[in-house]
Scaffold this motif. Sequence first.
Motif, PDB file in Angstrom:
ATOM      1  N   UNK A 139      50.147  71.807 -23.690  1.00 53.59           N
ATOM      2  CA  UNK A 139      51.205  70.835 -23.407  1.00 53.59           C
ATOM      3  C   UNK A 139      50.802  69.441 -23.876  1.00 53.59           C
ATOM      4  N   UNK A 140      51.721  68.670 -24.433  1.00 53.14           N
ATOM      5  CA  UNK A 140      51.371  67.356 -24.976  1.00 53.14           C
ATOM      6  C   UNK A 140      51.288  66.268 -23.902  1.00 53.14           C
ATOM      7  N   UNK A 141      50.269  65.438 -24.021  1.00 50.88           N
ATOM      8  CA  UNK A 141      50.085  64.260 -23.175  1.00 50.88           C
ATOM      9  C   UNK A 141      49.880  63.072 -24.099  1.00 50.88           C
ATOM     10  N   UNK A 142      50.755  62.083 -24.020  1.00 48.27           N
ATOM     11  CA  UNK A 142      50.690  60.919 -24.902  1.00 48.27           C
ATOM     12  C   UNK A 142      50.219  59.710 -24.114  1.00 48.27           C
ATOM     13  N   UNK A 143      49.246  58.966 -24.676  1.00 46.52           N
ATOM     14  CA  UNK A 143      48.601  57.863 -23.981  1.00 46.52           C
ATOM     15  C   UNK A 143      48.852  56.541 -24.703  1.00 46.52           C
ATOM     16  N   UNK A 144      49.164  55.488 -23.925  1.00 49.65           N
ATOM     17  CA  UNK A 144      49.398  54.151 -24.473  1.00 49.65           C
ATOM     18  C   UNK A 144      48.466  53.159 -23.771  1.00 49.65           C
ATOM     19  N   UNK A 145      47.603  52.514 -24.524  1.00 47.75           N
ATOM     20  CA  UNK A 145      46.617  51.578 -23.974  1.00 47.75           C
ATOM     21  C   UNK A 145      47.256  50.216 -23.693  1.00 47.75           C
ATOM     22  N   UNK A 146      46.451  49.290 -23.181  1.00 47.61           N
ATOM     23  CA  UNK A 146      46.934  47.959 -22.866  1.00 47.61           C
ATOM     24  C   UNK A 146      46.743  46.979 -24.007  1.00 47.61           C
ATOM     25  N   UNK A 147      47.173  45.730 -23.785  1.00 46.72           N
ATOM     26  CA  UNK A 147      47.053  44.696 -24.804  1.00 46.72           C
ATOM     27  C   UNK A 147      45.594  44.280 -24.974  1.00 46.72           C
ATOM     28  N   UNK A 148      45.233  43.918 -26.197  1.00 45.12           N
ATOM     29  CA  UNK A 148      43.857  43.538 -26.481  1.00 45.12           C
ATOM     30  C   UNK A 148      42.919  44.724 -26.507  1.00 45.12           C
ATOM     31  N   UNK A 149      43.469  45.921 -26.725  1.00 43.10           N
ATOM     32  CA  UNK A 149      42.665  47.145 -26.687  1.00 43.10           C
ATOM     33  C   UNK A 149      43.178  48.109 -27.752  1.00 43.10           C
ATOM     34  N   UNK A 150      42.619  49.316 -27.738  1.00 44.35           N
ATOM     35  CA  UNK A 150      43.035  50.387 -28.633  1.00 44.35           C
ATOM     36  C   UNK A 150      42.771  51.722 -27.944  1.00 44.35           C
ATOM     37  N   UNK A 151      42.828  52.814 -28.686  1.00 36.29           N
ATOM     38  CA  UNK A 151      42.748  54.121 -28.042  1.00 36.29           C
ATOM     39  C   UNK A 151      41.420  54.374 -27.330  1.00 36.29           C
ATOM     40  N   UNK A 152      40.381  53.596 -27.660  1.00 34.33           N
ATOM     41  CA  UNK A 152      39.103  53.830 -26.986  1.00 34.33           C
ATOM     42  C   UNK A 152      39.167  53.480 -25.502  1.00 34.33           C
TER      43      UNK A 152
END
Length: 282
Positions: free
Chosen positions: A52-65
């Motif tokens: 099943x797909x889970x999509x993640x969105x980070x915060x400002x001043x950041x990236x996927x790490x």
Amino acid sequence: MTGIYKSAEGRRVVEQRYREHLDAWPVPREELRIDTGVGATFVVASGPVDAPPLLLLHGSGANTTAWRGDVADWASRYRVYAVDLPGEPGFSAQTRLPLDTDATASWLDEVMDGLGLDTVALAGMSLGGWTALDYVLRRPGRVTTLVLVCPGGLGGQRFGWLVKGMLLRLLGRGSVRDSARTVLGLDDETAGPILDDVELIFDHFKPRTGRLPVFGDERLRTVDIPVLVIVGDRDVLFDSARTADRARGGFTRGEVRLLPDVGHGVFGQTATIREFLGAHSG
């Protein structure tokens, strides 16, 4: 042109650190680039392709790490897509989308379509939480379960910490690291590597300015999917008590965790989120 960075060299330094983190990603990954109307969007995909797909969105001043401490756990059960928001210090386009229009939802439509996804479980933190909730409100049929970690858009946004940090720096008594420690509610002894990354990024990155739009109560009551909201009671960026109150009163299927003695940097919630997603899957 430097765009969202203060200099071309600054961009190179930030992207080099990002690449180092990606090369140390804790599970096998694919790096994808999805074409959208605002340019390419960078996505790190992990986990079984048929999960099943889970999509993640980070915060400002950041990236996927921002999700590297969670992905090994979640990728054992989900096909995890960690997406770099445009206009932030990742590998997506540098364009910053207007937040008072359909633009961010249209962008995320293109990302999901490019990934071949009809519906997803969606998780976001801070600006990513705002983006995730905005998407659910505008595209209610495409999200099955929603997780919001220290999200914008519910409680009031505070700027006192920013003004104080700027004054201290002007007086030569503060630093980017001091501001980051204040905002995240962390100290060097427990979170040195995190603060190292934040300090490096904000030495070279031009952060967003202005307030995030706040969602009205009537709109929140239209959300009819399971929602988990996790906030720290010492968040200096958003009014977390107000966020928790509005989430309890607004979402018809909402759960709220108000964490004691925690700032805007909410960590260690991997199992809590996994259990919530598992309880509401299918």
